[in-house]
Design a protein around this motif. Structure first.
Motif, mmCIF file in Angstrom:
data_model
loop_
_atom_site.group_PDB
_atom_site.id
_atom_site.type_symbol
_atom_site.label_atom_id
_atom_site.label_comp_id
_atom_site.label_asym_id
_atom_site.label_seq_id
_atom_site.Cartn_x
_atom_site.Cartn_y
_atom_site.Cartn_z
ATOM 1 N N VAL A 278 -29.472 26.866 99.422
ATOM 2 C CA VAL A 278 -29.836 26.302 100.721
ATOM 3 C C VAL A 278 -28.557 26.101 101.524
ATOM 4 N N HIS B 269 -28.986 32.616 95.465
ATOM 5 C CA HIS B 269 -29.528 32.149 96.734
ATOM 6 C C HIS B 269 -29.519 30.626 96.736
ATOM 7 N N LYS C 275 -32.381 29.372 103.412
ATOM 8 C CA LYS C 275 -32.026 29.823 102.075
ATOM 9 C C LYS C 275 -31.418 31.216 102.207
#
Length: 65
Positions: free
Chosen positions: A60, A58, A49
């Motif tokens: 993945v 933010h 992340k």
């Protein structure tokens, strides 16, 4: 003498958040990070992340080829 192939390899991480509207993005395109991983400790694909400037959040990041 030739050196043997090391355990550390360079990998590329790509943002997996593809469903963001263009109006919410800062700029068009796909953002990628480059990092290294130890092949012996993590044989599978990495998911981290990290901050994506395109999504402005933010997200993945998944390992790609």
């Amino acid at each position: 003498m030739a050196k043997s192939k090391g355990a550390r390899i360079v990998i590329t991480l790509e943002c997996s958040n593809k469903s963001v509207d263009i109006s919410q993005k800062r700029k068009a395109g796909v953002f990628r990070y480059t990092t290294t991983k130890n092949r012996r400790n993590t044989p599978g694909r990495i998911e981290l992340k990290k901050f994506c400037p395109n999504c402005n959040s933010h997200c993945v990041f998944k390992e790609i080829k």
